[in-house]
Design an enzyme around this catalytic site. Sequence first.
Site, PDB file in Angstrom:
ATOM      1  N   ASP A 122       0.876  -1.186   0.000  1.00  0.00           N
ATOM      2  CA  ASP A 122       0.000   0.000   0.000  1.00  0.00           C
ATOM      3  C   ASP A 122       0.903   1.222   0.000  1.00  0.00           C
ATOM      4  OD1 ASP A 122      -2.306   1.903   0.705  1.00  0.00           O
ATOM      5  OD2 ASP A 122      -3.315  -0.034   0.838  1.00  0.00           O
ATOM      6  N   ASP A 178       4.002   3.281  -4.406  1.00  0.00           N
ATOM      7  CA  ASP A 178       2.897   3.881  -5.154  1.00  0.00           C
ATOM      8  C   ASP A 178       2.810   3.140  -6.489  1.00  0.00           C
ATOM      9  OD1 ASP A 178       1.325   5.432  -6.871  1.00  0.00           O
ATOM     10  OD2 ASP A 178       2.018   7.322  -6.020  1.00  0.00           O
ATOM     11  N   VAL A 179       1.675   2.471  -6.748  1.00  0.00           N
ATOM     12  CA  VAL A 179       1.589   1.617  -7.941  1.00  0.00           C
ATOM     13  C   VAL A 179       1.604   2.406  -9.246  1.00  0.00           C
ATOM     14  CG1 VAL A 179       0.399  -0.286  -6.770  1.00  0.00           C
ATOM     15  CG2 VAL A 179      -0.956   1.490  -7.925  1.00  0.00           C
ATOM     16  N   TYR A 192     -13.627   7.492 -13.645  1.00  0.00           N
ATOM     17  CA  TYR A 192     -13.393   6.208 -12.965  1.00  0.00           C
ATOM     18  C   TYR A 192     -13.766   5.055 -13.904  1.00  0.00           C
ATOM     19  CZ  TYR A 192     -14.026   2.429  -9.519  1.00  0.00           C
ATOM     20  OH  TYR A 192     -13.963   1.233  -8.828  1.00  0.00           O
ATOM     21  N   PRO A 221     -16.369  -6.155  -8.990  1.00  0.00           N
ATOM     22  CA  PRO A 221     -17.352  -6.036  -7.912  1.00  0.00           C
ATOM     23  C   PRO A 221     -18.407  -4.980  -8.241  1.00  0.00           C
ATOM     24  CG  PRO A 221     -15.085  -5.770  -7.107  1.00  0.00           C
ATOM     25  CD  PRO A 221     -15.053  -5.674  -8.594  1.00  0.00           C
ATOM     26  N   ASP A 252     -18.925  -2.630   0.642  1.00  0.00           N
ATOM     27  CA  ASP A 252     -18.901  -1.776   1.822  1.00  0.00           C
ATOM     28  C   ASP A 252     -17.455  -1.550   2.291  1.00  0.00           C
ATOM     29  OD1 ASP A 252     -19.656  -0.306   3.944  1.00  0.00           O
ATOM     30  OD2 ASP A 252     -20.572  -1.950   5.074  1.00  0.00           O
TER      31      ASP A 252
END
Length: 262
Positions: free
Chosen positions: A37, A65-66, A158, A188, A192
């Site tokens: 992460d 950082d990807v 997005y 997905p 939540d």
Amino acid sequence: MAEGTGKVALVTGAARGIGRAIALRLAADGHDVAVNDLDSMKGELDAVADEVRSSGVRSASVTADVSDPDSVNGMVESVAGELGSLDIMVANAGIAQVKPLLDVTPEDFDRMMAVNARGVFLCFTAAARRMISQGDGGKIIGACSIAGHKGFSLLGHYSASKFAVRAMTQAAAQEWAEHGITVNSYCPGIVDTAMWELIDEQIGDLQGLEKGQAMSRFSELIALGRVQTPEDVASFVSYLASPDSDYMTGQSVMIDGGIIFS
Ligand SMILES: NC(=O)C1=CN([C@@H]2O[C@H](COP(=O)(O)OP(=O)(O)OC[C@H]3O[C@@H](n4cnc5c(N)ncnc54)[C@H](O)[C@@H]3O)[C@@H](O)[C@H]2O)C=CC1
Ligand SMILES: CC(=O)C(C)=O
């Protein structure tokens, strides 16, 4: 405790939410699991690595950082160096932002693409190079979304980033099949997590809704009648990471409780 599989997995964006659930599920399946992460999430990330170890498998915690090529290459080398190989790559890290397209700035667009599309590209290719050099195949898995199959209002940039993941999944599957590498993505629906808390808040601000109202409106679209848990996603990723999915490649599969039917 599960018997060890001898396979090493790396899960990005694993300090919380879906990534954390995937890391814990892959550990319960008996894989060694490295977690990644951002540096700002190091405390939470190290705690997930400890949870992974408590399943009786090995872990490593790597901040990177990807969206940054050098960091991603360094991450893959460090995981393979510490745990011995890289056999399963889950490019899960992602960001979201709710904005009408007319308000999306070029900077918003570039940041979305940098993390969600370039980040997946960098993780896929760094992992594939490593797997090809190991000569024993591999499983490459990406985070797509129902928004990778349908462009959602207020989530235009997005959605564009998730369509990019679906395209890359298809292309990579064809290019790397000869090396025994399968490439698939999970899509997905409404899960939540902190990401949906942010989406709910941002839609609420735009439309004058109370906390939780946007999420419950979207939830009415779910045939199974409940919001998804991170574990609902992780159980499908467990299948994608296992030999049971060996004859499946290039797919971005809806795991959304019945929102989009294809
Ligand atoms: N929550 C949802 O309803 C859905 C989520 N997804 C996708 O699933 C993935 C995980 O989502 P959630 O767990 O809900 O999100 P989240 O926001 O709860 O967790 C995402 C994690 O990724 C990390 N991250 C963000 N940018 C990063 C970067 N540049 N480098 C490394 N790590 C980074 C964050 O620090 C965070 O820990 C994302 O790709 C998301 O787009 C897809 C469909 C639905
Ligand atoms: C976050 C996300 O992918 C959706 C569609 O809610």
